[in-house]
Design an enzyme around this catalytic site. Structure first.
Site, PDB file in Angstrom:
ATOM      1  N   ASP A  96       0.853  -1.185   0.000  1.00 18.10           N
ATOM      2  CA  ASP A  96       0.000   0.000   0.000  1.00 18.10           C
ATOM      3  C   ASP A  96       0.899   1.249   0.000  1.00 18.10           C
ATOM      4  O   ASP A  96       1.770   1.362  -0.850  1.00 18.10           O
ATOM      5  CB  ASP A  96      -0.953  -0.072   1.205  1.00 18.10           C
ATOM      6  CG  ASP A  96      -1.978   1.040   1.252  1.00 18.10           C
ATOM      7  OD1 ASP A  96      -2.961   0.976   0.487  1.00 18.10           O
ATOM      8  OD2 ASP A  96      -1.791   1.980   2.040  1.00 18.10           O
ATOM      9  N   TYR A 194      -1.554  11.356   2.386  1.00 13.26           N
ATOM     10  CA  TYR A 194      -2.351  11.714   1.215  1.00 13.26           C
ATOM     11  C   TYR A 194      -2.329  13.222   0.979  1.00 13.26           C
ATOM     12  O   TYR A 194      -2.231  13.681  -0.161  1.00 13.26           O
ATOM     13  CB  TYR A 194      -3.802  11.248   1.407  1.00 13.26           C
ATOM     14  CG  TYR A 194      -3.966   9.759   1.428  1.00 13.26           C
ATOM     15  CD1 TYR A 194      -4.153   9.038   0.250  1.00 13.26           C
ATOM     16  CD2 TYR A 194      -3.927   9.048   2.632  1.00 13.26           C
ATOM     17  CE1 TYR A 194      -4.300   7.658   0.273  1.00 13.26           C
ATOM     18  CE2 TYR A 194      -4.079   7.676   2.656  1.00 13.26           C
ATOM     19  CZ  TYR A 194      -4.258   6.982   1.474  1.00 13.26           C
ATOM     20  OH  TYR A 194      -4.405   5.620   1.493  1.00 13.26           O
ATOM     21  N   HIS A 248      -6.991  -6.411  -1.387  1.00 12.29           N
ATOM     22  CA  HIS A 248      -5.911  -5.449  -1.190  1.00 12.29           C
ATOM     23  C   HIS A 248      -4.947  -5.862  -0.077  1.00 12.29           C
ATOM     24  O   HIS A 248      -3.759  -5.532  -0.128  1.00 12.29           O
ATOM     25  CB  HIS A 248      -6.532  -4.091  -0.850  1.00 12.29           C
ATOM     26  CG  HIS A 248      -5.553  -2.994  -0.633  1.00 12.29           C
ATOM     27  ND1 HIS A 248      -4.860  -2.389  -1.652  1.00 12.29           N
ATOM     28  CD2 HIS A 248      -5.132  -2.383   0.519  1.00 12.29           C
ATOM     29  CE1 HIS A 248      -4.072  -1.452  -1.167  1.00 12.29           C
ATOM     30  NE2 HIS A 248      -4.210  -1.429   0.148  1.00 12.29           N
TER      31      HIS A 248
END
Length: 268
Positions: A96, A194, A248
């Site tokens: 990730d 982010y 994921h």
């Protein structure tokens, strides 16, 4: 857990096993324990693992400004770990967001990376290419939402366990992460990864020139096949693409397959 310092911050990490060093970089909203099912398999194969609690996660490394989470700083934290451990070159594994750091580290500092294994996250240039050529933008809608101040933390913390299990994470780990982030303020550091995307400057040369394995789950709700398959265009070295029938959360749900991919890459 041992600690090391960098950029005025103190990082916790685990260091176990003996042999060639393998750095394990967790993603969002994980921690070093995300590797707890993978690391013993690597130790059994004669490898040493170092798994840091990264910036924004480790209690002594939670700066408040989003500018403190740019990719060059995140990669610098990994270099500082290698220096603290007296390691010149290591095999680097990332899942990730940890995969994003791994890609960046391999392009900025290839002399420190013996090999690369990235789980889930495609090469960043492949991901950008995929946005107008696939449904990747729809899959990544949350990244825009995370740019907002404080609201994502307030909305995300109460729903975290439900969101993670809905995306395929096993119930045990989803519950543990929900408990870790019961206080919404603890999500600010992880979400700043982010928020720092617009501030990050890419490496001058985006091509990866170290041996690389990329592992992708074809049931990943966040990352599209187009970006996954495009990744090979950005690796100018021995490359292997491993597709799993998985979601994921590869280190937690698919530890045997992940460990196998790492061991094959490290020993090849």
């Amino acid at each position: 857990m041992p600690t090391y310092t960098h950029d005025g911050l103190t990082f916790d990490y685990t260091d176990a096993g003996a042999g060639d060093p393998v750095v394990l970089l967790h993603g969002f909203p994980e921690d070093a324990q995300s590797w707890q099912r993978v690391a013993p398999l690597l130790h059994d194969a004669g490898l040493r693992t170092l798994a840091p609690e990264q910036r924004g996660y480790s209690p002594g490394a939670m700066p408040k400004r989003r500018g403190d989470y740019t990719l060059d700083k995140l990669s610098g934290d990994v270099l500082a770990l290698l220096d603290a451990a007296g390691i010149e070159r290591a095999h680097v594994v990332g899942h990730d967001w940890g995969g994003g750091v791994a890609w960046d580290l391999a392009t900025r500092h290839p002399q420190r990376v013996a090999s690369l294994v990235v789980l889930a996250t495609p090469h960043p240039s492949a991901a950008m290419w995929a946005i107008p050529h696939s449904k990747q933008a729809l899959r990544s809608w949350y990244m825009g939402f995370f740019q907002l101040p404080w609201l994502p933390e307030r909305a995300g913390a109460p729903a975290l366990e439900r969101t993670l299990t809905a995306s395929g994470l096993n119930a045990e780990d989803a519950r543990r992460y929900a408990e870790r982030y019961a206080d919404p303020g603890r999500l600010t550091g992880p979400m700043n990864w982010y928020r720092a995307i617009p501030l990050s400057q890419p490496a001058t040369d985006l091509i990866v020139r170290v041996p690389t394995t990329y592992v992708w789950g074809n049931g990943d709700p966040y990352l599209d096949r187009v970006a996954a398959e495009k990744t090979r265009d950005f690796v100018a070295a021995d490359y292997r693409f491993v597709e799993l029938d998985a979601t994921h959360w590869l280190p937690q749900n698919e530890p045997d397959a992940v460990a196998s991919a790492i061991i094959e890459r490290v020993t090849s």
